[in-house]
Structure formats: structure tokens, C-alpha cells
Scaffold this active site. Structure first.
Site, mmCIF file in Angstrom:
data_model
loop_
_atom_site.group_PDB
_atom_site.id
_atom_site.type_symbol
_atom_site.label_atom_id
_atom_site.label_comp_id
_atom_site.label_asym_id
_atom_site.label_seq_id
_atom_site.Cartn_x
_atom_site.Cartn_y
_atom_site.Cartn_z
ATOM 1 N N THR A 27 0.839 -1.196 0.000
ATOM 2 C CA THR A 27 0.000 0.000 0.000
ATOM 3 C C THR A 27 0.875 1.247 0.000
ATOM 4 O O THR A 27 1.773 1.373 0.832
ATOM 5 C CB THR A 27 -0.932 -0.001 1.232
ATOM 6 O OG1 THR A 27 -1.860 -1.075 1.084
ATOM 7 C CG2 THR A 27 -1.692 1.295 1.370
ATOM 8 N N GLN A 101 -4.309 -7.454 -6.430
ATOM 9 C CA GLN A 101 -4.724 -7.980 -5.122
ATOM 10 C C GLN A 101 -6.109 -7.432 -4.777
ATOM 11 O O GLN A 101 -6.300 -6.222 -4.649
ATOM 12 C CB GLN A 101 -3.734 -7.616 -4.011
ATOM 13 C CG GLN A 101 -4.050 -8.423 -2.741
ATOM 14 C CD GLN A 101 -3.314 -7.941 -1.506
ATOM 15 O OE1 GLN A 101 -3.406 -6.776 -1.141
ATOM 16 N NE2 GLN A 101 -2.584 -8.823 -0.852
ATOM 17 N N HIS A 177 -6.956 -11.180 -1.016
ATOM 18 C CA HIS A 177 -6.335 -10.780 0.254
ATOM 19 C C HIS A 177 -7.163 -11.344 1.414
ATOM 20 O O HIS A 177 -8.273 -10.914 1.676
ATOM 21 C CB HIS A 177 -6.280 -9.258 0.329
ATOM 22 C CG HIS A 177 -5.333 -8.725 1.365
ATOM 23 N ND1 HIS A 177 -4.740 -9.530 2.325
ATOM 24 C CD2 HIS A 177 -4.871 -7.457 1.611
ATOM 25 C CE1 HIS A 177 -3.958 -8.773 3.097
ATOM 26 N NE2 HIS A 177 -4.024 -7.525 2.676
ATOM 27 N N ASN A 180 -3.976 -10.092 7.372
ATOM 28 C CA ASN A 180 -3.804 -8.768 7.986
ATOM 29 C C ASN A 180 -5.068 -8.193 8.621
ATOM 30 O O ASN A 180 -5.237 -6.978 8.715
ATOM 31 C CB ASN A 180 -3.226 -7.767 6.971
ATOM 32 C CG ASN A 180 -1.779 -8.079 6.643
ATOM 33 O OD1 ASN A 180 -1.162 -8.914 7.302
ATOM 34 N ND2 ASN A 180 -1.235 -7.434 5.633
ATOM 35 N N TYR A 182 -8.183 -8.172 7.641
ATOM 36 C CA TYR A 182 -9.219 -7.608 6.788
ATOM 37 C C TYR A 182 -10.389 -8.596 6.679
ATOM 38 O O TYR A 182 -10.449 -9.578 7.398
ATOM 39 C CB TYR A 182 -8.624 -7.203 5.434
ATOM 40 C CG TYR A 182 -7.559 -6.138 5.585
ATOM 41 C CD1 TYR A 182 -7.856 -4.922 6.213
ATOM 42 C CD2 TYR A 182 -6.248 -6.342 5.165
ATOM 43 C CE1 TYR A 182 -6.880 -3.945 6.395
ATOM 44 C CE2 TYR A 182 -5.265 -5.367 5.347
ATOM 45 C CZ TYR A 182 -5.591 -4.175 5.968
ATOM 46 O OH TYR A 182 -4.617 -3.214 6.154
ATOM 47 N N ARG A 229 -3.727 -14.862 -0.062
ATOM 48 C CA ARG A 229 -2.741 -14.485 0.955
ATOM 49 C C ARG A 229 -3.303 -14.711 2.353
ATOM 50 O O ARG A 229 -4.405 -14.269 2.672
ATOM 51 C CB ARG A 229 -2.380 -13.012 0.793
ATOM 52 C CG ARG A 229 -1.202 -12.581 1.668
ATOM 53 C CD ARG A 229 -0.967 -11.084 1.585
ATOM 54 N NE ARG A 229 0.432 -10.767 1.820
ATOM 55 C CZ ARG A 229 0.883 -9.564 2.167
ATOM 56 N NH1 ARG A 229 0.047 -8.551 2.305
ATOM 57 N NH2 ARG A 229 2.166 -9.353 2.353
ATOM 58 N N ASN A 237 -3.739 -5.573 12.947
ATOM 59 C CA ASN A 237 -5.107 -5.045 12.992
ATOM 60 C C ASN A 237 -5.977 -5.766 14.021
ATOM 61 O O ASN A 237 -7.168 -6.002 13.801
ATOM 62 C CB ASN A 237 -5.768 -5.071 11.603
ATOM 63 C CG ASN A 237 -5.355 -3.889 10.742
ATOM 64 O OD1 ASN A 237 -5.160 -2.790 11.238
ATOM 65 N ND2 ASN A 237 -5.210 -4.125 9.446
ATOM 66 N N GLY A 318 9.034 -7.004 0.014
ATOM 67 C CA GLY A 318 8.289 -5.766 0.093
ATOM 68 C C GLY A 318 9.175 -4.540 0.045
ATOM 69 O O GLY A 318 9.409 -3.960 -1.012
#
Length: 364
Positions: A27, A101, A177, A180, A182, A229, A237, A318
Site C-alpha cells: 500500500t 490484489q 487478500h 492482515n 481484513y 494471501r 489489525n 516488500g
């Protein structure tokens, strides 16, 4: 002898990656504020990195509801699709391969980022102890509402439409995705999923939403051109699970049933420690017959060793790709690497985005 990291990998469905070095989704908060559209700067940025075996784009929201951060790109409007087409054309012209993604943040959002100021959605109405980036700066995320059972099919369909838009934009494939903290991750974990319908309770039920999303997306792209992923042991998070090994063994089995091209695993904490239960990664990997992509704190030596010994098929980088557009060449030659400037990671312009020099430019 050529090291295995620098050799091709056939993902299937006529998609051969020239090397096993992947640009991880990153991001960068540089989409146009009006409409969350990628533009020429994105095309330049990704094309600079086209020597990667595979590029995975930054998280790209599947719908206005899926948005959680300012100036992150979407793939749900005609303008966004047109913007992404310029990116894929630039990457392909430079000889690269690129996946989009697909991203729905679920509860990791704020009312100011949602359509008409609505509250974010989640499996259950549990507020995350987390922050997001809004127009006013960092803010606590808003309390979500639980999706009604009948609404889930609509969200699954949003993933399908996003995959169709990705195909129209010229992407070689997509990554779902599911890490993380989400939306899909929120369905998987028992700390965030307290549902009593067919999508909550047992591991089979908590992985149902994931399975339906994968079925929708593989109805658009051949299954080998789809990846997913996971971050089984990451608490990013404010996410957790009472038995992550069991939960993610079931989630990876769902990915295997969908015959995906790869699973992309964050090994340990997102961007942090690699502390893992002994043998956990081998246990999870055994559940999947396709390619295994490893991510988290890999350097050249660890990447070479991991692929050489067959512990991973692909390695995602990354921050090293942020600072080194020609990372593949630098790793192959064992050349010095540029250092990244963390102050330019999120938001801004070309500085810290497209102005990192290549090895050739440094040597000149």
C-alpha cells in the site's frame, strides 16, 4: 550452476514466471483522491519493477464499501479499470507479469471513508483496537455492523465483479487478500467471528466465506491464475485466533480444493517477528499442492536457502522492492542495495516512489 531462486516456475495455465522473486503487495496511498484511480505514476512505478517473476499490486478495493484508507486504488469503476489498464500495458511492455490484489477491509475502516458515511461491515459487530489513515490523519477505526446473512452473497459477487474488472484491465491473474485482519481474515478467526449462522462457529463454517469468494473468482480466471494471501500467526489489525494451526489448515485446504496457483503466507507477524510454532509452516504447506510463496523478513541468503531446500517455491519481497526497482538483478549479482526511505512509504508524489536508482544508474 544457476541458483533455483533465479530459475523459472510454471504456475500452470500457460503462466511461466521467469524467476521466483515476487514483488509483494504494498500500500502506497498514491491513487487520485477523486475516485481512487491509478494513473501514469503507477504505470511507471510498476513497470520499473517488471523484472520480478511476478508483481502483486497494492491492495485494491473491490467496492466502495471495501475501502479502509485514503487514496488507495479501487477496481470497481470504469475510470479505475482504465487507469489499471495503463499499468498492465506498461508492465507487459516491459516484459512483466502482474496480478491485482483484491481487497475488502471489513471493519478496518472509518465512517468518513465509507459511502454516505455508513458504518463499516464485518462478520460481527466488534470494534478493532486499530487505526486507519483518513483525510484528517490517523484515526481510530469505527465500530462496524455485522453483515446480515443475505448480504454475504452480495459481497461475494463484489469479488466476482472485481475479478472481471481485473481481467478487463489486462491483469494476468488476481490474489485474494485474506490476511492482515481484513474482511476474509475476520471471518476466519474466532476472535472476530461470533456468528451463529452458516458462516460462524465451526472451522468449516468460518472458512465458508473464503471458499465462496475463491469459487467466484476462479469462475472468472483459470484457478492457476488465482492466489490467496494468509497471515496465520499475525495479529495485525487486532486479529487473533484460539487455534490458528487448525483454522488455517482448514483455510489452506479450501485453497487447495479451489486448485489455486499459489498460497502466499506471511510467516510470523506482518512486517515483524518470525516467531512461529515449531513445524507450523511445514504442517500448513502440506495441505496445499500448488506453489508456496513465503513472505516476511527475507534477505538474499535466506531466500536462496529456502528455495534451494524446497521449503518455498516463491519469495515475496516488500520494502526491498520499494527501494530497488531492479531487485532481481541486484540479488542475482549480490550487488549492494538501495536503502528505503520510510517517510515516503505512504502518500506523496514521485519522490520515494519512482526515483530510486537502478544499479546501472548508481554505477554510472
Amino acid at each position: 550452476m544457476t541458483l533455483k531462486l533465479f530459475t523459472p516456475l510454471d504456475l500452470g495455465d500457460n503462466l511461466v514466471l521467469p524467476n521466483r522473486i515476487v514483488m509483494a503487495p504494498l500500500t502506497r496511498n498514491r491513487a487520485k483522491p477523486d475516485g481512487d484511480v491509478p494513473y501514469a505514476l503507477h504505470a511507471e512505478y510498476y513497470a520499473q519493477r517488471a523484472s520480478a517473476g511476478l508483481i502483486i499490486t497494492e491492495g485494491t478495493q473491490i467496492s466502495p464499501e471495501g475501502k479502509g484508507y485514503i487514496q488507495t486504488p479501487g477496481i470497481h469503476s470504469a475510470e479505475q479499470v482504465a487507469g489499471w489498464r495503463k499499468v498492465t500495458e506498461a508492465v507487459h511492455k516491459a516484459g512483466g507479469r502482474i496480478f491485482a490484489q483484491l481487497w475488502h477491509v471489513g471493519r478496518i475502516s472509518h465512517v468518513s471513508l465509507q459511502p454516505n458515511g455508513q458504518v463499516p461491515v464485518a462478520p460481527s459487530a466488534i470494534t478493532a483496537k486499530a487505526q486507519t489513515f483518513a483525510a484528517s490523519g490517523f484515526v481510530d477505526v469505527s465500530r462496524p455492523r455485522a453483515l446480515e446473512t443475505h448480504e454475504i452473497a452480495r459481497v461475494v459477487d463484489d469479488y466476482r465483479k472485481a475479478a472481471e474488472n481485473a481481467r478487463e484491465a489486462g491483469f494476468d491473474g488476481v490474489e485474494v487478500h485474506s490476511a492482515n485482519g481484513y474482511l476474509i481474515d475476520q471471518f476466519l478467526r474466532d476472535s472476530t467471528n461470533k456468528r451463529t449462522d452458516a458462516y460462524g462457529g465451526s472451522v468449516e463454517n468460518r472458512t465458508r466465506f473464503l471458499a465462496e469468494v475463491l469459487a467466484a473468482v476462479t469462475g472468472v480466471y483459470p484457478s492457476k491464475r488465482v492466489g490467496v494471501r494468509f497471515g496465520p500467526f499475525s495479529n495485525f489489525n487486532d486479529i487473533s485466533d484460539s487455534d490458528p494451526l487448525t483454522t488455517f489448515a482448514a483455510a489452506i485446504a479450501r485453497a487447495n480444493d479451489a486448485r489455486l496457483g499459489y498460497v502466499h503466507v506471511i510467516e510470523g507477524q506482518t512486517g515483524g517477528s518470525r516467531d512461529l510454532p515449531v513445524g507450523a509452516l511445514a504442517t500448513l504447506r502440506a495441505k496445499f499442492d500448488g506453489a508456496y510463496m513465503a513472505n516476511n523478513a527475507y534477505d538474499r541468503a535466506r531466500a536462496i536457502e529456502t528455495v534451494e531446500f524446497g521449503e518455498a517455491d516463491l519469495i515475496a519481497f516488500g520494502k526491498l522492492f520499494i527501494a530497488n526497482p531492479d531487485l532481481v538483478e541486484r540479488l542475482e549479482k549480490n550487488a549492494p542495495l538501495n536503502e528505503w526511505d520510510q517517510s515516503t512509504f505512504y502518500g506523496g508524489d514521485a519522490h520515494g516512489y519512482t526515483d530510486y536508482p537502478t544499479l546501472e544508474e548508481v554505477e554510472a
